[in-house]
Scaffold this motif. Structure first.
Motif, PDB file in Angstrom:
ATOM      1  N   TRP A  34      -8.818  10.619  26.218  1.00  0.00           N
ATOM      2  CA  TRP A  34     -10.028  11.062  25.514  1.00  0.00           C
ATOM      3  C   TRP A  34     -10.405  12.447  26.023  1.00  0.00           C
ATOM      4  O   TRP A  34     -10.442  12.685  27.210  1.00  0.00           O
ATOM      5  N   ILE A  35     -10.706  13.358  25.096  1.00  0.00           N
ATOM      6  CA  ILE A  35     -11.124  14.717  25.447  1.00  0.00           C
ATOM      7  C   ILE A  35     -12.589  14.871  25.078  1.00  0.00           C
ATOM      8  O   ILE A  35     -12.980  14.595  23.941  1.00  0.00           O
ATOM      9  N   GLU A  36     -13.393  15.309  26.040  1.00  0.00           N
ATOM     10  CA  GLU A  36     -14.809  15.576  25.766  1.00  0.00           C
ATOM     11  C   GLU A  36     -14.962  17.051  25.432  1.00  0.00           C
ATOM     12  O   GLU A  36     -14.501  17.912  26.157  1.00  0.00           O
ATOM     13  N   LYS A  37     -15.604  17.310  24.299  1.00  0.00           N
ATOM     14  CA  LYS A  37     -15.790  18.681  23.835  1.00  0.00           C
ATOM     15  C   LYS A  37     -17.222  18.835  23.349  1.00  0.00           C
ATOM     16  O   LYS A  37     -17.769  17.945  22.712  1.00  0.00           O
ATOM     17  N   GLU A  38     -17.826  19.976  23.648  1.00  0.00           N
ATOM     18  CA  GLU A  38     -19.199  20.218  23.210  1.00  0.00           C
ATOM     19  C   GLU A  38     -19.178  20.953  21.876  1.00  0.00           C
ATOM     20  O   GLU A  38     -18.500  21.962  21.716  1.00  0.00           O
ATOM     21  N   ASN A  39     -19.921  20.424  20.908  1.00  0.00           N
ATOM     22  CA  ASN A  39     -20.039  21.046  19.601  1.00  0.00           C
ATOM     23  C   ASN A  39     -20.971  22.249  19.742  1.00  0.00           C
ATOM     24  O   ASN A  39     -22.126  22.106  20.146  1.00  0.00           O
ATOM     25  N   LYS A  45     -22.116  16.501  22.759  1.00  0.00           N
ATOM     26  CA  LYS A  45     -20.770  16.246  23.243  1.00  0.00           C
ATOM     27  C   LYS A  45     -20.045  15.333  22.268  1.00  0.00           C
ATOM     28  O   LYS A  45     -20.590  14.348  21.791  1.00  0.00           O
ATOM     29  N   GLU A  46     -18.807  15.698  21.963  1.00  0.00           N
ATOM     30  CA  GLU A  46     -17.962  14.889  21.094  1.00  0.00           C
ATOM     31  C   GLU A  46     -16.806  14.344  21.914  1.00  0.00           C
ATOM     32  O   GLU A  46     -16.312  15.005  22.825  1.00  0.00           O
TER      33      GLU A  46
END
Length: 54
Positions: A34-39, A45-46
């Motif tokens: 799982w990769i956490e990425k900020e929109n 956080k996505e």
């Protein structure tokens, strides 16, 4: 013999006393995380699944 969808690393197999036949090769290698990425627009956080296979 492992059921379909199950896997064991070489080190796990070795630690449990298992053996690999000489000359055997793996067929498919699957890696996922799982990769956490900020929109940037909403600043939320996505969590995005990442899958790689060879």
């Amino acid at each position: 013999m492992l059921d379909q969808g199950e896997y064991e690393t070489f080190m796990q197999l070795k630690e449990t006393g298992g053996k690999v036949k000489k000359g055997e090769k793996s067929r498919i290698v699957v890696f996922w995380k799982w990769i956490e990425k900020e929109n940037r627009e909403t600043e939320e956080k996505e969590v995005i699944p990442c899958l790689r296979y060879d």
